[in-house]
Design an enzyme around this catalytic site. Structure first.
Site, short mmCIF file in Angstrom:
data_model
loop_
_atom_site.label_atom_id
_atom_site.label_comp_id
_atom_site.label_asym_id
_atom_site.label_seq_id
_atom_site.Cartn_x
_atom_site.Cartn_y
_atom_site.Cartn_z
N GLY A 216 -55.63 25.41 -7.79
CA GLY A 216 -54.88 26.59 -6.89
C GLY A 216 -55.47 26.43 -5.43
O GLY A 216 -55.06 26.53 -4.23
N ARG B 112 -52.58 20.24 -25.77
CA ARG B 112 -53.73 19.91 -25.37
C ARG B 112 -55.47 20.81 -25.77
O ARG B 112 -54.46 21.92 -26.28
CB ARG B 112 -53.67 21.15 -23.89
CG ARG B 112 -54.86 21.64 -23.11
CD ARG B 112 -54.97 22.20 -21.39
NE ARG B 112 -56.19 21.89 -20.55
CZ ARG B 112 -55.67 22.55 -19.64
NH1 ARG B 112 -54.89 23.29 -18.90
NH2 ARG B 112 -56.65 22.68 -18.74
N GLU C 122 -51.53 18.61 -14.64
CA GLU C 122 -52.69 18.22 -16.14
C GLU C 122 -51.17 17.80 -17.04
O GLU C 122 -51.29 17.16 -18.41
CB GLU C 122 -53.40 19.18 -16.92
CG GLU C 122 -54.46 19.63 -15.84
CD GLU C 122 -55.39 20.82 -15.84
OE1 GLU C 122 -54.96 21.47 -15.20
OE2 GLU C 122 -55.87 20.70 -16.09
N LYS D 21 -48.26 27.98 -24.68
CA LYS D 21 -47.98 28.10 -23.06
C LYS D 21 -46.78 26.41 -23.78
O LYS D 21 -48.06 25.33 -24.53
CB LYS D 21 -48.83 27.63 -21.94
CG LYS D 21 -49.17 28.76 -22.06
CD LYS D 21 -50.21 28.50 -20.07
CE LYS D 21 -50.75 29.81 -20.71
NZ LYS D 21 -52.42 28.68 -19.41
P1 AMP Z 1 -55.07 27.75 -10.42
O1 AMP Z 1 -56.53 28.70 -11.81
O2 AMP Z 1 -55.71 25.98 -10.38
O3 AMP Z 1 -54.40 28.45 -10.29
O4 AMP Z 1 -55.39 28.50 -9.26
C1 AMP Z 1 -55.77 29.71 -8.73
C2 AMP Z 1 -56.41 30.22 -7.31
O5 AMP Z 1 -55.76 29.37 -6.90
C3 AMP Z 1 -56.56 31.43 -7.27
O6 AMP Z 1 -57.33 32.06 -7.26
C4 AMP Z 1 -55.17 32.18 -6.12
O7 AMP Z 1 -55.97 32.78 -5.58
C5 AMP Z 1 -55.58 30.11 -5.51
N1 AMP Z 1 -54.33 30.09 -5.10
C6 AMP Z 1 -52.84 29.73 -5.93
N2 AMP Z 1 -51.75 30.02 -5.44
C7 AMP Z 1 -52.05 29.73 -3.81
C8 AMP Z 1 -51.57 30.12 -2.46
N3 AMP Z 1 -50.30 29.45 -2.43
N4 AMP Z 1 -52.30 30.40 -0.82
C9 AMP Z 1 -54.56 30.19 -1.68
N5 AMP Z 1 -54.67 30.40 -2.57
C10 AMP Z 1 -53.81 29.97 -4.07
#
Ligand code: AMP
Length: 407
Positions: free
Chosen positions: A333, A93, A390, A14
């Protein structure tokens, strides 16, 4: 200065190109299925627009992937730089810096050796990170490179927080201890939270809840990490998208013996098939688990309850460990977007002086996420949401180190 940020996985790479003048993201790309028998994939967005969606052949190595990345960035038609001399530095990273590395560093042969030495502690990631570094060096031999480690921020933990209760010889001989991960996010968010609140980080006791597909919490006292929920590997802590989180290690032996599987397969189950997806049977994505729970799916409700209960327990433990807490901050997220989960985590926490402003909290949900305080005016503990970044943290470290080295 333009900084290229590279996050190399075992079969993926990435990248992001950031113009540090205004910290503007110029390009973002993903190269997948490197070194695999099937065709690879290279997607690149420039100025937010998809300019490349290539899937026409095999990608044999990380070096080839780096060449493809540079070709996209410098493409005459859609590229965003004329040639690679515009890239001032590359920030990589890296997962595991072991006990040796406590901050971001310019990459030298010694640093590469440390990354290599720590392959046993992060086999998939460190090997891939090193491949990414070596591939970038092959195609950009004169560009300075910096390594930013996921474990570095947690290196300030005291031994009582990072040691496991197994014989001491395993620490001496094998370096078995808690390392913690998501350190770049915990560092960025804890620092940014203090700035946002207009406070000196030295005066704050903070609990950072990084809740995403992988989740970890950290206790940050006076700007320094004093404890964190992930361990020797990212498996420890609260239940996550696909990871089990902490449990009695005897569970592993019991399942292995009963199901006639070996410990490697068992750990694969703990990493890939457990947590939200393992309990709910629905998905590793919290949005799907939420939807299923709201439709009455019992196992989805249980998975959600287990996550919330786990977060509450870590918050309680870290508040006790620090003799109080001034700020609880949600990020990543789930932490940034999921107001229902934040509400359920902060329910019945008034015993420690933490009271959510439910209305303010509800206003802060996707797509209206921004830095904000979501605690009630009479809450003793400030509760806030601070989006993590990050990539910017990596780019800032890279710029700072490269500029300091050129002075
Ligand atoms: P990350 O690893 O930080 O990208 O987070 C991924 C997690 O965040 C997943 O479980 C998603 O369901 C949650 N997530 C991402 N976008 C949203 C959103 N708009 N509303 C609710 N949960 C989200």
């Amino acid at each position: 200065m333009k900084i290229l940020i590279v996050n190399a996985g075992s079969s993926s790479l990435k990248y992001q190109l950031v113009d540090m003048d205004g910290e503007k993201m110029l390009a973002k790309g993903l190269i997948e299925r490197i070194g695999m028998p099937e065709y690879g994939h290279h997607e690149c967005k420039i100025g937010g627009e998809k300019v490349l969606d290539w899937k026409d052949g095999r990608i044999l190595s990380h070096v080839e992937a780096c060449q493809m990345m540079l070709a996209a960035l410098t493409d005459k038609e859609y590229g965003c730089i004329k040639d690679m001399s515009e890239i001032g530095a590359v920030g990589h990273r890296v997962l595991h810096g072991g006990s040796q590395i406590t901050e971001s560093v310019i990459i030298t042969p010694e640093v590469e050796k440390v990354i290599e030495d720590n392959i046993p502690l992060g086999p998939l990631h460190n090997r891939a990170n090193l491949q990414g570094i070596q591939a970038c060096k092959a195609v950009m031999p004169d560009t300075p490179m910096v390594a930013v480690f996921d474990t570095a921020f947690h290196q300030t933990m005291p031994p009582k927080a990072y040691m496991y209760g197994v014989p001491y010889e395993y620490y001496e001989k094998l370096h078995v201890r808690r390392y913690g991960f998501h350190g770049t996010s915990h560092r960025f968010v804890s620092k940014r939270t203090a700035e946002f609140l207009g406070k000196d980080p030295k005066e704050l006791k903070m609990i950072v809840c990084h809740l995403g597909n992988g989740s970890s919490l950290s206790a940050v006292n006076g700007g320094k990490c004093v404890d964190t929920s992930m361990g020797l590997t990212p498996l420890e802590g609260v239940i996550m998208g696909t990871r089990s989180g902490v449990m009695d290690p005897a569970v592993l032996q019991f399942i292995c013996n009963s199901e006639k599987i070996d410990i490697n397969e068992m750990l694969n189950i703990c990493n890939q098939k457990s947590g939200l997806v393992g309990i709910s049977g629905v998905s590793n994505d919290m949005r799907d688990v939420d939807t299923a729970a709201s439709e009455g799916n019992e196992r989805a409700i249980l998975a959600r309850d287990m996550l919330i209960y786990g977060i509450k327990k870590y918050i309680g433990a870290y508040a006790a460990a620090m003799n109080g807490v001034d700020v609880i901050v949600f990020t990543a997220g789930i932490g940034e977007n999921n107001c229902r989960l934040r509400e359920d985590v902060m329910k019945d926490m008034d015993f420690m002086g933490a009271k959510l402003d439910v209305e303010k909290n509800n206003e802060l949900a996707w797509p209206h996420v921004h830095e904000a305080i979501i605690s009630a005016p009479d809450s003793k503990v400030t509760i806030c949401v601070i989006p993590t970044n990050e990539e910017i943290a990596i780019a800032r470290d890279t710029k700072e180190l490269v500029e300091a080295a050129s002075k």
